[in-house]
Each structure stands twice: as structure tokens, then as C-alpha cells.
Design a protein around this motif. Structure first.
Motif, PDB file in Angstrom:
ATOM      1  N   ALA A  54      67.075 -17.789  56.652  1.00 35.94           N
ATOM      2  CA  ALA A  54      66.079 -17.430  55.512  1.00 35.94           C
ATOM      3  C   ALA A  54      66.489 -16.602  54.571  1.00 35.94           C
ATOM      4  CB  ALA A  54      65.050 -16.459  56.290  1.00 35.94           C
ATOM      5  N   CYS A  55      67.716 -15.838  54.660  1.00 35.29           N
ATOM      6  CA  CYS A  55      68.413 -14.967  53.427  1.00 35.29           C
ATOM      7  C   CYS A  55      69.146 -15.797  52.663  1.00 35.29           C
ATOM      8  CB  CYS A  55      69.127 -13.987  54.136  1.00 35.29           C
ATOM      9  SG  CYS A  55      68.379 -12.544  55.070  1.00 35.29           S
ATOM     10  N   GLY A  56      69.834 -16.772  53.446  1.00 33.50           N
ATOM     11  CA  GLY A  56      70.759 -17.861  52.362  1.00 33.50           C
ATOM     12  C   GLY A  56      69.905 -18.689  51.481  1.00 33.50           C
ATOM     13  N   PHE A  57      68.810 -19.300  52.094  1.00 36.29           N
ATOM     14  CA  PHE A  57      68.078 -19.985  50.716  1.00 36.29           C
ATOM     15  C   PHE A  57      67.316 -19.153  49.832  1.00 36.29           C
ATOM     16  CE2 PHE A  57      68.504 -23.249  54.511  1.00 36.29           C
ATOM     17  CZ  PHE A  57      68.737 -24.228  53.899  1.00 36.29           C
ATOM     18  N   SER A  58      66.661 -18.180  50.520  1.00 38.15           N
ATOM     19  CA  SER A  58      65.961 -17.575  49.527  1.00 38.15           C
ATOM     20  C   SER A  58      66.746 -16.723  48.598  1.00 38.15           C
ATOM     21  CB  SER A  58      65.195 -16.226  50.392  1.00 38.15           C
ATOM     22  OG  SER A  58      64.400 -15.348  49.395  1.00 38.15           O
ATOM     23  N   ALA A  59      67.731 -16.045  48.950  1.00 34.01           N
ATOM     24  CA  ALA A  59      68.631 -15.351  48.086  1.00 34.01           C
ATOM     25  C   ALA A  59      69.605 -16.178  47.044  1.00 34.01           C
ATOM     26  CB  ALA A  59      69.727 -14.382  48.618  1.00 34.01           C
ATOM     27  N   TYR A  60      69.754 -17.435  47.450  1.00 34.43           N
ATOM     28  CA  TYR A  60      70.427 -18.260  46.577  1.00 34.43           C
ATOM     29  C   TYR A  60      69.535 -18.685  45.542  1.00 34.43           C
ATOM     30  CZ  TYR A  60      72.640 -22.750  45.218  1.00 34.43           C
ATOM     31  OH  TYR A  60      73.099 -23.668  44.457  1.00 34.43           O
ATOM     32  N   TYR A  61      68.386 -19.247  45.746  1.00 30.67           N
ATOM     33  CA  TYR A  61      67.369 -19.765  44.626  1.00 30.67           C
ATOM     34  C   TYR A  61      67.128 -18.469  43.750  1.00 30.67           C
ATOM     35  CZ  TYR A  61      67.106 -24.234  46.839  1.00 30.67           C
ATOM     36  OH  TYR A  61      67.708 -25.394  47.359  1.00 30.67           O
ATOM     37  N   VAL A  76      65.753  -7.789  37.602  1.00 29.81           N
ATOM     38  CA  VAL A  76      66.362  -8.379  38.827  1.00 29.81           C
ATOM     39  C   VAL A  76      66.302  -7.341  39.889  1.00 29.81           C
ATOM     40  CG1 VAL A  76      68.820  -8.973  39.724  1.00 29.81           C
ATOM     41  CG2 VAL A  76      68.043  -9.616  37.546  1.00 29.81           C
ATOM     42  N   LEU A  77      66.597  -6.018  39.931  1.00 31.97           N
ATOM     43  CA  LEU A  77      66.478  -5.096  40.910  1.00 31.97           C
ATOM     44  C   LEU A  77      65.278  -5.229  41.528  1.00 31.97           C
ATOM     45  CD1 LEU A  77      68.592  -2.305  39.544  1.00 31.97           C
ATOM     46  CD2 LEU A  77      69.292  -3.829  41.298  1.00 31.97           C
ATOM     47  N   SER A  78      64.138  -5.300  40.785  1.00 30.83           N
ATOM     48  CA  SER A  78      62.658  -5.198  41.449  1.00 30.83           C
ATOM     49  C   SER A  78      62.501  -6.494  42.070  1.00 30.83           C
ATOM     50  CB  SER A  78      61.736  -5.124  40.129  1.00 30.83           C
ATOM     51  OG  SER A  78      61.933  -3.783  39.392  1.00 30.83           O
ATOM     52  N   PHE A  81      64.634  -5.991  45.494  1.00 27.88           N
ATOM     53  CA  PHE A  81      63.859  -5.361  46.477  1.00 27.88           C
ATOM     54  C   PHE A  81      62.732  -5.590  46.921  1.00 27.88           C
ATOM     55  CE2 PHE A  81      60.926  -1.674  47.035  1.00 27.88           C
ATOM     56  CZ  PHE A  81      61.235  -0.826  47.955  1.00 27.88           C
ATOM     57  N   PHE A  82      61.609  -6.427  46.310  1.00 27.64           N
ATOM     58  CA  PHE A  82      60.442  -6.877  46.902  1.00 27.64           C
ATOM     59  C   PHE A  82      60.874  -8.010  47.906  1.00 27.64           C
ATOM     60  CE2 PHE A  82      58.282  -4.420  43.534  1.00 27.64           C
ATOM     61  CZ  PHE A  82      57.590  -3.509  44.330  1.00 27.64           C
ATOM     62  N   SER A  83      61.727  -8.958  47.588  1.00 26.84           N
ATOM     63  CA  SER A  83      62.232 -10.190  48.154  1.00 26.84           C
ATOM     64  C   SER A  83      62.979  -9.404  49.574  1.00 26.84           C
ATOM     65  CB  SER A  83      63.053 -10.926  47.574  1.00 26.84           C
ATOM     66  OG  SER A  83      62.463 -11.308  46.245  1.00 26.84           O
ATOM     67  N   ALA A  84      63.769  -8.584  49.465  1.00 26.76           N
ATOM     68  CA  ALA A  84      64.536  -8.067  50.701  1.00 26.76           C
ATOM     69  C   ALA A  84      63.479  -7.484  51.587  1.00 26.76           C
ATOM     70  CB  ALA A  84      65.639  -7.105  50.304  1.00 26.76           C
ATOM     71  N   LEU A  85      62.363  -6.619  50.882  1.00 31.25           N
ATOM     72  CA  LEU A  85      61.466  -5.998  51.961  1.00 31.25           C
ATOM     73  C   LEU A  85      60.620  -7.072  52.466  1.00 31.25           C
ATOM     74  CD1 LEU A  85      60.001  -3.445  52.831  1.00 31.25           C
ATOM     75  CD2 LEU A  85      58.417  -3.549  50.671  1.00 31.25           C
ATOM     76  N   SER A  86      60.130  -8.171  51.861  1.00 27.73           N
ATOM     77  CA  SER A  86      59.375  -9.105  52.490  1.00 27.73           C
ATOM     78  C   SER A  86      59.951 -10.014  53.501  1.00 27.73           C
ATOM     79  CB  SER A  86      59.017 -10.209  51.566  1.00 27.73           C
ATOM     80  OG  SER A  86      58.087  -9.469  50.516  1.00 27.73           O
ATOM     81  N   ALA A  87      61.479 -10.209  53.326  1.00 24.55           N
ATOM     82  CA  ALA A  87      62.210 -11.034  54.234  1.00 24.55           C
ATOM     83  C   ALA A  87      62.400 -10.003  55.409  1.00 24.55           C
ATOM     84  CB  ALA A  87      63.449 -11.307  53.470  1.00 24.55           C
ATOM     85  N   ALA A  88      62.623  -8.639  55.202  1.00 25.81           N
ATOM     86  CA  ALA A  88      62.875  -7.699  56.310  1.00 25.81           C
ATOM     87  C   ALA A  88      61.627  -7.642  57.370  1.00 25.81           C
ATOM     88  CB  ALA A  88      63.422  -6.405  55.925  1.00 25.81           C
ATOM     89  N   VAL A  89      60.485  -7.653  56.501  1.00 23.58           N
ATOM     90  CA  VAL A  89      59.036  -7.430  57.390  1.00 23.58           C
ATOM     91  C   VAL A  89      58.993  -8.714  58.337  1.00 23.58           C
ATOM     92  CG1 VAL A  89      56.656  -7.539  57.256  1.00 23.58           C
ATOM     93  CG2 VAL A  89      57.921  -5.822  55.757  1.00 23.58           C
ATOM     94  N   LEU A  90      59.222  -9.864  57.575  1.00 20.39           N
ATOM     95  CA  LEU A  90      59.118 -11.365  58.376  1.00 20.39           C
ATOM     96  C   LEU A  90      60.203 -11.222  59.421  1.00 20.39           C
ATOM     97  CD1 LEU A  90      58.622 -13.805  55.382  1.00 20.39           C
ATOM     98  CD2 LEU A  90      56.769 -12.873  57.148  1.00 20.39           C
ATOM     99  N   TRP A  91      61.298 -10.753  59.324  1.00 19.67           N
ATOM    100  CA  TRP A  91      62.429 -10.784  60.305  1.00 19.67           C
ATOM    101  C   TRP A  91      61.705  -9.895  61.533  1.00 19.67           C
ATOM    102  CZ3 TRP A  91      67.499  -7.628  60.522  1.00 19.67           C
ATOM    103  CH2 TRP A  91      68.470  -8.121  61.691  1.00 19.67           C
TER     104      TRP A  91
END
Length: 357
Positions: A54-61, A76-78, A81-91
Motif C-alpha cells: 500500500a505504501c509503495g504504490f501510494s507514495a510512489y504516485y 507537499v507536506l500537507s 501528512f494526510f496520506s500518511a494518516l489515511s494509510a496508517a488508519v487503514l493499516w
């Protein structure tokens, strides 16, 4: 290394790194929850591989969509931040579901508590950011490699254009001198002028075959010299003698086409042409390990300094520039006057068709 092999190795290294993180997380789960080693590994390794994908594909694009040099840093930071939060919640949600499934399948399973979820949320965000940084580094490396490749291609194109330009200087120079000689012979000896015209046509016909090659064998270059001097011998007769010796292994060595012709032309014009009794032009070549050494030597009037002895004529300058363009510091040309001889020494890498493959 081709692109497919490089991509497979990159994916393998990426997954291996995440597996090591999974083992480390299993140790933390074992120490924090009291679950056994086996239960901790069963819980963390599938979750880690899932999150790695999940991180590999999401962060790459996202890294491709938000290049650092073209987007504002705040944006970029915003986004990350929200992408990492969303991915971590799903994890964390996936962890809760996987823990429930493991409870049904195994006698011992990991208990997911609120403090544990909070820790997983923080670790998940941190891992997402680390993945994004790794992707940015890889993209920057690829950008730098493409820029280096384009620069190298540009340099090669410029070098090829320079070599072609220098080669085109030779033909008009030689043709001008030859036509002057034919013009002078027309009124004195029309038959010899006609022979010289035919020889000249044959010479240029032979040079057309060399134009398609960046480099030719030394044996072909010597054959071209013989054709050129046959033209000059129509005018000079027995006053002009040509001798050549090519050592073992030197004849198949490659060199820029017509690199020796201006040197021999200088030898005729400024050397033999100034001697009442004529003289000899000698071309000596030998291979010394990884180097090819060539000497062009001719008789001169010891009491008169030839104009080419100073190295200011178009022939010597052209040869020096062409060697510099083709070989850089690996090629050199030196000339010297010694008594009644003028010598030009060339040193260049001993390349053959086999070594270029």
C-alpha cells in the motif's frame, strides 16, 4: 544491467527491507503485548507486507505527482501528512481485522488494545514518510542519470559534428592544390595533366567509401596514401619516392580516415617540392602494447626552414584538432626538424574492430 532486471532487484530489496521491519515489529509486539514469538510473527509479517504494498504504490504516485522542485513545500507536506494518516488508519483497521481472524484460527493471538493501536498509528505514519523519502531519492537518482545520459549524448553529437567539420577541411584544401598542379601541367604537358586528373578522380572515388566510417584500418589509410602519391608522382616523376613499413599487428589498428593524408601532402608541398633532386617520404607504424605509433618523415632542404615546421599550416593543425576530438588526452601529435629531415609523430590508442565490439 537492463531495466527489467534493475526493477526486479529493486522490488526484491524493497520487500526484504520491509520483512526486516516486520521481524522488528514482531519483537516489539512480543515485548509489548506478551504474545508468543510465533503469534507475533504471524500477526506482523502479513500486515507488514500488506502495508509495504500500500505504501509503495501510494507514495510512489504521490511523489511523481508532487515533485519537490516544482511544487510548494507546504503543499507537499500537507499532502503527505494526510496520506500518511489515511494509510496508517487503514493499516490499524486491517490490524484489528487480522487480529480477530487470528483469534479464531489460533489458540494464541495478539490482543489489539487502544494504546497498541495508537502506537501502530504512529509507526504507520512514520513508515509511510520513510517510504516517500526513499521514492524521492530514487526519482532524483533516475533524473540525474537521465540528465547525465542526455549530456553524454550531446557531447558525442558535438564531437561527431566537430570531427566531420575537421574532415571537410581536408578535401577542399587538397582539391585546391591538386587543381593548381593540373592547371600548371596543362600548358606544359597535357598528357600528364590528363593522367593527374584521372588519378584525382580515382582518389576521390576511394575517399567516398571512407566517409561512411568513423574510423578505418591503418592498411586502408596507407592504400589511400599510395593513391594520393600516385597523383603527385605524375607531376614529380622519379623525384618523389614513397616508402612505408607497418609493423606486426599495426595494419588492423583503427584511426580517423585521412588523418595521415594532410601530413603527406605537407611533406610533398614543403619538403620534396622544395628539393631539386626530390626525396623520400616514409611512413612508419608500429604497435606498442595499447598504443599505435606512427611517424611520417620526409626530406627537406637543410638550409631553408619549411613553413610547416612551425606547425601553423592547416594540415598539422587539423590533425592535432582531430586527434584531440577523437581521443582527448590519449592521442597526441608532435613534430620536429632534425637536419635534413622533418618528422611528425602520432600516438593514439591501438583500437581494432574486435576491441570495439
Amino acid at each position: 544491467m537492463n531495466g527489467g532486471s534493475w526493477a526486479r532487484r529493486s522490488v526484491a530489496l524493497y520487500l526484504l527491507a520491509w520483512l526486516m521491519l516486520g521481524v522488528l515489529l514482531a519483537g516489539l509486539v512480543n515485548a509489548g503485548t506478551g504474545a508468543g514469538p510465533a503469534a507475533s510473527l504471524v500477526f506482523t509479517l502479513p500486515l507488514t507486507l500488506f502495508y509495504a504494498s500500500a505504501c509503495g504504490f501510494s507514495a510512489y504516485y504521490l511523489c511523481r505527482a508532487y515533485p519537490l522542485g516544482q511544487r510548494r513545500l507546504g503543499a507537499v507536506l500537507s499532502v503527505f501528512f494526510f496520506s500518511a494518516l489515511s494509510a496508517a488508519v487503514l493499516w490499524c483497521a486491517a490490524a484489528s481485522a487480522w487480529a480477530s481472524l487470528c483469534t479464531l484460527l489460533m489458540a494464541e493471538a495478539v490482543e489489539v488494545t487502544r494504546p497498541f493501536v495508537a502506537v501502530m498509528l504512529g509507526i504507520g505514519m512514520l513508515l509511510y514518510w520513510m517510504t516517500a523519502v526513499a521514492h524521492y531519492l530514487v526519482l532524483e537518482f533516475e533524473r540525474a542519470r537521465r540528465a547525465e545520459t542526455r549530456e553524454l549524448e550531446s557531447r558525442l553529437l558535438a564531437q561527431d559534428a566537430e570531427l566531420r567539420m575537421l574532415r571537410t577541411q581536408i578535401d577542399p584544401h587538397f582539391l585546391f592544390n591538386s587543381l593548381n598542379s593540373i592547371s600548371a601541367l596543362t600548358g606544359i604537358d597535357p598528357g600528364r595533366a590528363r593522367d593527374m586528373t584521372l588519378q584525382l578522380a580515382g582518389f576521390f572515388r576511394q575517399t567516398l567509401g571512407l566517409e561512411v566510417h568513423r574510423k578505418v584500418a591503418l592498411s586502408d589509410e596507407v592504400a589511400l596514401l599510395e593513391r594520393f602519391l600516385a597523383i603527385e608522382q605524375v607531376r614529380f616523376g622519379p623525384r618523389l619516392v614513397f616508402a612505408h613499413h607497418v609493423g606486426e599487428g599495426a595494419s588492423e589498428c583503427l584511426l580517423p580516415p585521412m588523418i595521415l593524408q594532410p601530413l603527406v601532402e605537407n611533406a610533398v608541398k614543403h619538403g620534396i617540392g622544395q628539393l631539386l633532386d626530390g626525396g623520400t617520404i616514409a611512413v612508419l607504424a608500429e604497435r606498442a602494447g595499447s598504443l599505435l605509433r606512427i611517424r611520417v618523415e620526409n626530406d627537406i632542404d637543410p638550409d631553408e626552414a619549411g613553413s610547416h615546421a612551425g606547425g601553423k599550416g592547416i594540415g598539422l593543425v587539423n590533425v592535432r584538432q582531430r586527434l584531440a576530438a577523437a581521443y582527448g588526452r590519449e592521442g597526441s601529435v608532435h613534430w620536429a626538424r632534425e637536419g635534413d629531415k622533418f618528422r611528425v609523430d602520432l600516438v593514439l590508442p591501438a583500437e581494432t574492430k574486435m576491441s570495439e565490439k
